[in-house]
Design an enzyme around this catalytic site. Structure first.
Site, PDB file in Angstrom:
ATOM      1  N   GLY A   1      34.520  37.361  46.949  1.00 15.88           N
ATOM      2  CA  GLY A   1      35.583  36.403  47.202  1.00 15.88           C
ATOM      3  C   GLY A   1      35.096  35.196  47.988  1.00 15.88           C
TER       4      GLY A   1
ATOM      5  N   CYS B   1      38.904  52.113  54.498  1.00 18.20           N
ATOM      6  CA  CYS B   1      37.689  51.525  53.929  1.00 18.20           C
ATOM      7  C   CYS B   1      36.951  50.728  55.004  1.00 18.20           C
ATOM      8  CB  CYS B   1      38.035  50.638  52.746  1.00 18.20           C
ATOM      9  SG  CYS B   1      36.599  49.861  51.976  1.00 18.20           S
TER      10      CYS B   1
ATOM     11  N   CYS C   1      42.172  48.279  45.695  1.00 20.53           N
ATOM     12  CA  CYS C   1      41.056  47.940  44.815  1.00 20.53           C
ATOM     13  C   CYS C   1      40.751  48.990  43.770  1.00 20.53           C
ATOM     14  CB  CYS C   1      39.803  47.612  45.626  1.00 20.53           C
ATOM     15  SG  CYS C   1      39.083  49.047  46.471  1.00 20.53           S
TER      16      CYS C   1
END
Length: 361
Positions: free
Chosen positions: A14, A104, A202
């Site tokens: 990103g 995460c 995700c």
RNA sequence: UGGGGUGUCGCCAAGCGGUAAGGCACGGGACUUUGACUCCCGCAUGCGUAGGUUCAAAUCCUGCCACCCCAG
């Protein structure tokens, strides 16, 4: 031996992490770009909007090439499966509502990946989060603060960071606004300069997490009863994994007023629904806690707390009950605290810490 | 089988002769590195059915059908 000005950049493909890489490089660090491979394509239909998909890897690599830094992909899919996906599924099956992004961050980015940085002799891990890390000389502790761009602040998802993680992490975007980041990306001709921000989970294609859980467990969801707050039967639900506290849409129940999920009982396989006024709770218990500027709370303190990522902080008083438990009493009742979600405590722009909501009290 | 009542969107519900409110549900979008919430947009050429009266009917009249209640 760790070299002082060397960094491993966590790149997602990103804009943010790309610009973070550039800024770190400009600050004279010896940089290496990296990406975590979190799942295989067979397991998950990767799609453009998620982080860390195949096209994202291409973008990250392209930016690394442009910056002239090496780029490595680390396969952490085993740990991701165990620490994020498995937990995610388990919490839903127990009637809770997990936050996989926080897991995460804890276990992968600032766990596995930071460890990998150290293994390869690099002192710092760099991410594109919008938050700031400051060293407090008086207490000799590292502090986590909100980003300058309060609209984009991501300190909420970082509350679980330990002193050691904070010490070895750089957040170059903490003092910038999102639009500044975009400008830098455009000025530098990054391929992902105009890419939209990531969203949704995700590893869940199409945002349908329930389908994912069903596929993962290989079992069809167990249907059960919708009950009202008096305990009367209202209809059949599709399986508790489809519901979270405070949810309105998707219930299929019609009444005079909108109906919301008030509680989920895994043992009885029931979902209790009621009107919005039944959702308020003033006090909650958080476990698996982390405190940042202090080791422990010796007495109650006033804070401002958030129950969800996008929420104005609410004034509250916090007590520490034991080494891993906090009791948080809000000045005003809060809507729909969900078990499994994170509660994060602030003092101004300083993150005091937080924990996982275990229930109301 | 007599007597009474009711039939308007998936659910609830306005309407009472002048050309189908609203809420819930549902669908779509915005917002969002979790799940939610919220916001915006959409959602009955048709009012059980068949005729009739009217310039005009969901609204009046008649038959039929369905469901509910009370008697048997």
């Amino acid at each position: 031996m760790l070299r002082d000005k060397s960094a491993l950049i966590a790149m997602s493909g990103g804009v943010d992490s790309s610009v973070a890489a550039l800024l770190t490089l400009e600050h004279g660090f010896d940089c290496v770009g990296s990406m975590m491979k979190l799942f295989s394509n067979e397991e998950v239909d990767c799609r453009e909007k998620s982080c860390c998909s195949l096209t994202d890897a291409d973008d990250a690599r392209a930016v690394a090439n442009k910056l002239g830094i090496p780029f490595y992909v680390f396969n952490f899919s085993d740990v991701f499966k165990e620490k994020v996906i498995h937990r995610f599924v388990e919490i839903y099956q127990n009637g809770g509502t997990p936050n996989p992004c926080i897991d995460c961050n804890r276990f992968l980015k600032f766990g596995k990946l930071l460890h990998r940085a150290h293994e390869t002799g690099r002192n710092y891990l760099v991410t594109g989060h919008y938050a700031q890390i400051k060293k407090d000389l008086a207490s000799d502790r590292f502090l986590l603060k909100k980003s300058v761009d309060l609209e984009k602040d991501q300190s909420y998802v970082l509350y679980a960071m330990t002193q050691d993680q904070l010490k070895h992490t750089l957040l170059p975007l903490g003092g910038m606004t999102k639009s500044q980041t975009r400008e830098i990306a455009i000025d530098n001709g990054f391929v992902n300069a105009k890419k939209q921000d990531s969203q949704d989970i995700c590893f869940v294609p199409n945002g349908n997490y329930a389908d994912f859980i069903n596929k993962y467990t290989g079992k069809p969801p167990a249907k059960g009863q919708f009950l009202d707050t008096d305990g009367s039967y209202l209809g059949e639900h599709k399986g508790i994994i489809y519901y979270t506290i405070g949810q309105r849409r998707g219930l299929g129940l019609s009444g005079q007023h909108p109906m919301y999920v008030c509680s989920v009982c895994a043992e009885a396989n029931t979902v209790t629904v009621g009107t919005t006024d039944k959702l308020n709770a003033k006090t909650l218990i958080a476990r698996d806690i982390n405190l940042i500027p202090i080791k422990q709370l010796d007495s109650a303190i006033k804070v401002h707390a958030k129950l969800r990522y996008k929420q104005l902080e609410q004034p509250a008083t916090v007590w520490q009950l034991d080494s891993d438990t906090l009791r948080i009493e809000f000045d005003a009742p809060q809507r729909a605290p969900a078990k499994g979600q994170a509660v994060v405590l602030y003092d101004g722009d300083l993150v005091i810490g937080g924990g996982t909501i275990d229930g109301t009290a």
